[in-house]
Motif scaffolding. Sequence first.
Motif, short mmCIF file in Angstrom:
data_model
loop_
_atom_site.label_atom_id
_atom_site.label_comp_id
_atom_site.label_asym_id
_atom_site.label_seq_id
_atom_site.Cartn_x
_atom_site.Cartn_y
_atom_site.Cartn_z
N ARG A 299 0.83 -1.28 0.14
CA ARG A 299 -0.08 -0.09 -0.10
C ARG A 299 0.70 1.34 0.00
O ARG A 299 0.55 2.13 -0.84
CB ARG A 299 -0.91 -0.08 1.21
N GLU A 300 1.81 1.20 0.77
CA GLU A 300 2.63 2.38 0.80
C GLU A 300 3.59 2.61 -0.57
O GLU A 300 3.47 3.84 -1.11
CB GLU A 300 3.86 2.30 1.89
N TYR A 301 3.89 1.66 -1.17
CA TYR A 301 4.42 1.59 -2.50
C TYR A 301 3.39 2.07 -3.46
O TYR A 301 3.73 3.01 -4.26
CB TYR A 301 4.97 0.16 -3.01
N GLN A 302 2.21 1.64 -3.55
CA GLN A 302 1.15 2.13 -4.39
C GLN A 302 0.63 3.67 -4.22
O GLN A 302 0.58 4.38 -5.27
CB GLN A 302 -0.08 1.22 -4.10
N VAL A 303 1.00 4.00 -3.20
CA VAL A 303 0.62 5.67 -2.74
C VAL A 303 1.53 6.37 -3.82
O VAL A 303 1.37 7.48 -4.40
CB VAL A 303 0.82 5.69 -1.31
N VAL A 304 3.04 6.33 -3.64
CA VAL A 304 3.83 6.87 -4.21
C VAL A 304 4.03 6.71 -5.70
O VAL A 304 4.13 7.53 -6.72
CB VAL A 304 5.33 6.64 -3.77
N VAL A 305 3.36 5.42 -6.19
CA VAL A 305 3.45 5.36 -7.59
C VAL A 305 2.09 6.14 -8.14
O VAL A 305 2.37 6.56 -9.37
CB VAL A 305 3.30 3.71 -8.12
N ASP A 306 0.98 6.08 -7.70
CA ASP A 306 -0.17 6.91 -8.14
C ASP A 306 0.44 8.41 -8.29
O ASP A 306 0.15 9.08 -9.21
CB ASP A 306 -1.05 6.49 -7.24
N ALA A 307 1.10 8.90 -7.20
CA ALA A 307 1.65 10.00 -7.28
C ALA A 307 2.47 10.26 -8.32
O ALA A 307 2.44 11.61 -9.09
CB ALA A 307 2.49 10.70 -5.87
N GLN A 420 16.70 15.39 8.70
CA GLN A 420 15.43 15.16 8.89
C GLN A 420 15.23 13.92 7.90
O GLN A 420 15.58 13.97 6.74
CB GLN A 420 14.52 16.33 8.19
N ALA A 421 14.25 13.20 8.06
CA ALA A 421 13.91 11.77 7.29
C ALA A 421 12.13 11.68 7.62
O ALA A 421 11.68 12.02 8.76
CB ALA A 421 14.53 10.86 7.64
N GLY A 422 11.63 11.13 6.60
CA GLY A 422 10.25 10.74 6.73
C GLY A 422 9.86 9.33 6.57
O GLY A 422 10.75 8.71 6.34
N ALA A 423 8.43 9.13 7.03
CA ALA A 423 8.04 7.67 6.53
C ALA A 423 6.62 7.82 6.19
O ALA A 423 5.85 8.63 6.73
CB ALA A 423 8.18 7.08 8.26
N LYS A 424 6.19 6.83 5.32
CA LYS A 424 4.81 6.89 4.84
C LYS A 424 3.87 6.35 5.68
O LYS A 424 4.25 5.39 6.28
CB LYS A 424 4.95 6.22 3.50
N VAL A 425 2.87 7.23 5.78
CA VAL A 425 1.70 6.95 6.92
C VAL A 425 0.63 6.48 5.99
O VAL A 425 0.17 7.11 5.10
CB VAL A 425 1.47 7.85 7.81
N VAL A 426 0.15 5.26 6.11
CA VAL A 426 -1.04 4.56 5.66
C VAL A 426 -1.87 4.03 6.78
O VAL A 426 -1.69 3.92 7.90
CB VAL A 426 -0.83 3.44 4.54
#
Length: 456
Positions: A299-307, A420-426
């Motif tokens: 799901r995390e992967y699909q979020v960024v591919v759609d973007a 600074q670093a981030g993480a994808k939240v689903v």
Amino acid sequence: MQTSEIATAASRGVAPWERADFAIPVGATGSVIAAIRRLSPSGPAFVYERRDPRTGHPLRSWIGVRGASTAIAADEDLDPFLELRRVLSGAEAHDEVFAFIGYPSPEHLLDAAPAPGAPPRALFLIPDEYVRLDHEEGMGSYFRRRRAGHTEPGVTVEEAARACAAVREPGEEQVALDEREELCWSTHTTESAFAAQLHRAQEAIASDPAAGVVLSVRMSSRTPADPLRSYCVLRKINPSPCMFLLRDGEFGLWGATSLSLVEISDGRLIAETDGATRPVPPLARGEVFDWTPSAKEVREYQVVVDALRGDLLGVAEPGSLVFTSELEHREFFGLRHLFARAQAQLAADRDAVDVVRALYPHGAAVGYPRSLASRLIAELESQPRGPFAGIVGVFDGAGDADAAAVIRSMWSTSHGSFAQAGAKVVDASSAAGEYRECILKTAALRKSARPVVPSQ
């Protein structure tokens, strides 16, 4: 906006470039950086390196020796992409512009006074002298702009090229690697505060199964890190597809990121994104890490591919956009990622600035849909992101560009050093896991940071 020397090629009374070619020495970019330090103690002003993401082999490098700079301050309400287009408007074939544009400030903070030592909102470096390396061809070129009626003092271009071609010992780079000086780091967001942000984000995206947002954690040290010394260590311990350094006055920015933004050459563009991240556990000799992504990671992967797909559709020639690689595993500094790569023909009425604007800020550092993710970041994160999740890259007068997202990066000012670093939240994300991921992603930067050495 602050400008040093002269801002555009057209206003400089440009005469032809001087150029001297040379064979790339053993040690390649590191050796050339060392040579430039000897030729120009204040250099280099910038470095940008591109490596093959699959093999790790170096492809191209740009090293700016000296030139002009134009900065947009943190509190200036100017469009950085219009300024980039203005800078490029007078560019000729061999003109290179190194551009940095930070993350857009939330609207409710635009009128607030910037914090002491705040980094610039954008910075454009226009070299009068630079080196370009083609590692596949094994050749480098030293360029120097010849001003009409002006004779350059010091070494000739040919002498500078010979200095860059000389095989050198590691020297300063090895000294920085051997040192074990540790900066003291603290987080700006506690794990409990991050958990509260994550739960609020999950509530906001609950009605859209395709939505996700990237929340980030900043770490800082009161000790200013030396950008060049720290970069030399970082590129050794964490070689990555895109590595960069820029220095302008007291501001320095450097990074080694797995996330390329875009490559544009002769009207063709290649763009990438990365989705899920999994720490690689300690392995016995010969043991292989076998990762089957979970439903949450897919799901995390699909979020960024759609973007990425949505961003490129507006700048690609209709029907030309294709994904050439999906769910590809890549590993950097103990973290495994899922990558996707797309290519397309640039639309006839679009250029490199349009493409970078369309991809800014990158979906892998923000989320999807971008409008919702950006709103949540502005509401939930307690301070402007500054350089984090912005863009950095090289643009030339022929319309080509090579740019990366400003993640896995650090910046320093007279007030200290920041990573600074981030993480994808689903919907299935856990606060503890995403918080640990943010901290892990800054590990190479913190390990490589070296303090400024006082002048003797």
